[in-house]
Write a protein that holds these residues in place. Structure first.
Motif, PDB file in Angstrom:
ATOM      1  N   GLU A  81       0.841  -1.210   0.000  1.00 38.64           N
ATOM      2  CA  GLU A  81       0.000   0.000   0.000  1.00 38.64           C
ATOM      3  C   GLU A  81       0.871   1.254   0.000  1.00 38.64           C
ATOM      4  O   GLU A  81       0.602   2.218  -0.723  1.00 38.64           O
ATOM      5  CB  GLU A  81      -0.929  -0.004   1.223  1.00 38.64           C
ATOM      6  CG  GLU A  81      -2.040  -1.039   1.099  1.00 38.64           C
ATOM      7  CD  GLU A  81      -2.914  -1.149   2.336  1.00 38.64           C
ATOM      8  OE1 GLU A  81      -3.071  -0.135   3.052  1.00 38.64           O
ATOM      9  OE2 GLU A  81      -3.417  -2.250   2.591  1.00 38.64           O
ATOM     10  N   GLU A  82       1.938   1.209   0.813  1.00 36.38           N
ATOM     11  CA  GLU A  82       2.835   2.370   0.892  1.00 36.38           C
ATOM     12  C   GLU A  82       3.507   2.625  -0.459  1.00 36.38           C
ATOM     13  O   GLU A  82       3.609   3.760  -0.934  1.00 36.38           O
ATOM     14  CB  GLU A  82       3.887   2.098   1.980  1.00 36.38           C
ATOM     15  CG  GLU A  82       4.503   3.363   2.541  1.00 36.38           C
ATOM     16  CD  GLU A  82       5.983   3.187   2.747  1.00 36.38           C
ATOM     17  OE1 GLU A  82       6.745   3.998   2.179  1.00 36.38           O
ATOM     18  OE2 GLU A  82       6.373   2.228   3.469  1.00 36.38           O
ATOM     19  N   ASN A  83       3.918   1.537  -1.097  1.00 36.67           N
ATOM     20  CA  ASN A  83       4.544   1.627  -2.410  1.00 36.67           C
ATOM     21  C   ASN A  83       3.591   2.252  -3.442  1.00 36.67           C
ATOM     22  O   ASN A  83       3.958   3.161  -4.191  1.00 36.67           O
ATOM     23  CB  ASN A  83       4.958   0.201  -2.822  1.00 36.67           C
ATOM     24  CG  ASN A  83       5.649   0.161  -4.153  1.00 36.67           C
ATOM     25  OD1 ASN A  83       5.085   0.594  -5.162  1.00 36.67           O
ATOM     26  ND2 ASN A  83       6.874  -0.357  -4.182  1.00 36.67           N
ATOM     27  N   LEU A  84       2.352   1.786  -3.443  1.00 34.55           N
ATOM     28  CA  LEU A  84       1.371   2.301  -4.410  1.00 34.55           C
ATOM     29  C   LEU A  84       1.043   3.766  -4.122  1.00 34.55           C
ATOM     30  O   LEU A  84       0.879   4.582  -5.033  1.00 34.55           O
ATOM     31  CB  LEU A  84       0.091   1.456  -4.371  1.00 34.55           C
ATOM     32  CG  LEU A  84       0.227   0.008  -4.849  1.00 34.55           C
ATOM     33  CD1 LEU A  84      -1.044  -0.783  -4.559  1.00 34.55           C
ATOM     34  CD2 LEU A  84       0.550  -0.055  -6.341  1.00 34.55           C
ATOM     35  N   GLU A  85       0.985   4.085  -2.809  1.00 32.08           N
ATOM     36  CA  GLU A  85       0.678   5.459  -2.400  1.00 32.08           C
ATOM     37  C   GLU A  85       1.779   6.403  -2.889  1.00 32.08           C
ATOM     38  O   GLU A  85       1.501   7.465  -3.447  1.00 32.08           O
ATOM     39  CB  GLU A  85       0.575   5.509  -0.862  1.00 32.08           C
ATOM     40  CG  GLU A  85      -0.354   6.569  -0.366  1.00 32.08           C
ATOM     41  CD  GLU A  85      -0.929   6.237   1.002  1.00 32.08           C
ATOM     42  OE1 GLU A  85      -0.375   5.375   1.723  1.00 32.08           O
ATOM     43  OE2 GLU A  85      -1.945   6.850   1.350  1.00 32.08           O
ATOM     44  N   ARG A  86       3.032   5.968  -2.674  1.00 35.72           N
ATOM     45  CA  ARG A  86       4.187   6.784  -3.088  1.00 35.72           C
ATOM     46  C   ARG A  86       4.160   7.059  -4.576  1.00 35.72           C
ATOM     47  O   ARG A  86       4.506   8.130  -5.051  1.00 35.72           O
ATOM     48  CB  ARG A  86       5.477   6.037  -2.707  1.00 35.72           C
ATOM     49  CG  ARG A  86       6.559   6.940  -2.185  1.00 35.72           C
ATOM     50  CD  ARG A  86       7.805   6.217  -1.732  1.00 35.72           C
ATOM     51  NE  ARG A  86       8.106   4.979  -2.403  1.00 35.72           N
ATOM     52  CZ  ARG A  86       8.175   3.791  -1.820  1.00 35.72           C
ATOM     53  NH1 ARG A  86       7.926   3.686  -0.543  1.00 35.72           N
ATOM     54  NH2 ARG A  86       8.470   2.701  -2.516  1.00 35.72           N
ATOM     55  N   LYS A  87       3.734   6.059  -5.329  1.00 35.12           N
ATOM     56  CA  LYS A  87       3.719   6.200  -6.793  1.00 35.12           C
ATOM     57  C   LYS A  87       2.433   6.849  -7.299  1.00 35.12           C
ATOM     58  O   LYS A  87       2.230   6.963  -8.512  1.00 35.12           O
ATOM     59  CB  LYS A  87       3.879   4.833  -7.447  1.00 35.12           C
ATOM     60  CG  LYS A  87       5.247   4.244  -7.204  1.00 35.12           C
ATOM     61  CD  LYS A  87       5.341   2.850  -7.802  1.00 35.12           C
ATOM     62  CE  LYS A  87       6.716   2.263  -7.591  1.00 35.12           C
ATOM     63  NZ  LYS A  87       6.702   0.807  -7.615  1.00 35.12           N
ATOM     64  N   GLY A  88       1.543   7.195  -6.366  1.00 40.38           N
ATOM     65  CA  GLY A  88       0.301   7.866  -6.759  1.00 40.38           C
ATOM     66  C   GLY A  88      -0.678   6.952  -7.485  1.00 40.38           C
ATOM     67  O   GLY A  88      -1.552   7.421  -8.217  1.00 40.38           O
ATOM     68  N   LYS A  89      -0.533   5.633  -7.294  1.00 40.86           N
ATOM     69  CA  LYS A  89      -1.428   4.688  -7.992  1.00 40.86           C
ATOM     70  C   LYS A  89      -2.691   4.454  -7.160  1.00 40.86           C
ATOM     71  O   LYS A  89      -2.895   3.389  -6.554  1.00 40.86           O
ATOM     72  CB  LYS A  89      -0.691   3.375  -8.258  1.00 40.86           C
ATOM     73  CG  LYS A  89       0.511   3.589  -9.153  1.00 40.86           C
ATOM     74  CD  LYS A  89       1.047   2.305  -9.724  1.00 40.86           C
ATOM     75  CE  LYS A  89       2.083   2.640 -10.781  1.00 40.86           C
ATOM     76  NZ  LYS A  89       2.756   1.525 -11.364  1.00 40.86           N
TER      77      LYS A  89
END
Ligand code: UTP
Length: 301
Positions: A81-89
């Motif tokens: 979730e953190e990864n997707l959040e960082r990438k704005g996905k």
């Protein structure tokens, strides 16, 4: 949770997912069939969404040792979730969070695949005093559109006892199904059940109402499950426990669902479901429709 009703009839939905999935071998050597994606969403999430929509607060997944991934699917994935959040996905983030956000998921273990009745019995330890009735949803049976559980809850509120879901099947196609012996009520889509015949010849079928994978069961089912003996295939059959309750005068009704259905338990049915859902998908639908039309037109050329 989207549009959940404040349903007082049942709080807990049981999803038996401990079967061997032999019709889906070799894939099921490594991947539980309940996690195979219909477009991008596992069948078990589609069914969990249906339970949540009908007001269930808790999902008890009955699974087997080695199939824990079915339950893990409903756990949050903070790093992802953190990864997707960082990438704005944000679209993907929403999809990843959707399953865990539906309802509280618990696990019950069925050590050996001894039948659907045996699988449901394993969930009894997860119940509380509040659970006077439970919903059971088979994850390989999609009943569309959703909403039949709410109608089943209304039938239990009126008549008490247990309520099952049925489809009206043309008589000549009835043989693969469990078929109900029924009498009418004042509602054309609600029938009182007196018995059930498994896989009858069309001429022996007591009606055209075939069982589907949705059950709203009075808690008395757990006592009945303790009292039945293994039936067809040496398995403890849920329908044998329902039959025992009927014999003892427990009211059992069906709600006839006038909608669609997909059997995700075999590759042919699963593919139909995937194509059906994909054709409705805004991104995948239009190109798939064009490709399918071309593919069918070119067939045999
Ligand atoms: P199925 O008979 O469709 O599933 O049972 P299966 O046994 O996995 O499939 P095949 O026949 O080997 O291909 C309906 C549902 O009941 C569960 C299954 O996981 C499926 O969701 N089930 C069945 C159990 O949980 N335990 C059992 O012992 C049998």
């Amino acid at each position: 949770m989207t549009g959940a009703l404040d349903n007082q009839t049942f709080r807990t939905a049981i999803v038996p997912a401990a079967g061997l999935g032999t019709r889906f071998l070799p894939a099921t050597k490594a991947v539980p069939k309940e996690l195979l994606p219909v477009v991008d969403t596992p069948g078990i999430e589609i069914v969990a969404n249906e339970a949540a929509h009908a007001g269930a607060k808790r999902l008890v997944i009955v699974t087997s040792p080695g199939k824990e991934s079915v339950v893990n699917y409903f756990r949050p994935a903070p790093e992802l979730e953190e990864n997707l959040e960082r990438k704005g996905k944000t679209d993907l983030l929403e999809k990843v969070r959707r399953g865990p956000g539906l309802l509280d998921v618990e696990v019950a273990i069925q050590e050996q695949a001894l039948g659907l009745g045996h699988a449901v019995a394993q969930a009894e330890a997860n119940l509380t005093e509040e659970d006077t009735a439970v919903a059971v949803l088979l994850p390989d049976d999609l009943v569309l559109p959703i909403g039949v559980l709410e109608r089943m809850a209304a039938v239990r509120a009126r008549y008490g006892g247990s309520v099952l879901c049925a489809f009206d099947i043309p008589k000549e196609q009835i043989s693969p199904y469990g078929v109900f012996d029924v009498t009418d009520t004042d509602d054309a889509d609600v029938k009182r059940v007196h018995g059930m015949v498994e896989k009858p010849k069309p001429e022996d079928a007591p009606s055209t109402y075939a069982a589907a994978g949705r059950y709203l069961l009075d808690r008395a089912i757990f006592d009945a499950l303790r009292r039945i003996k293994p039936g067809a295939g040496g398995e403890l059959q849920l329908t044998d426990a329902v039959a025992l309750l009927i014999e003892e005068g427990h009211p059992v009704h069906i709600v006839v669902h006038r909608g669609g259905r997909h059997d995700l338990g075999n590759p042919g049915g699963f593919l139909r479901a995937a194509v059906d859902f994909a054709l409705d998908h805004p991104d995948y639908g239009p190109p798939l429709r064009t490709w399918l039309a071309e593919r069918i037109e070119n067939e045999g050329r």
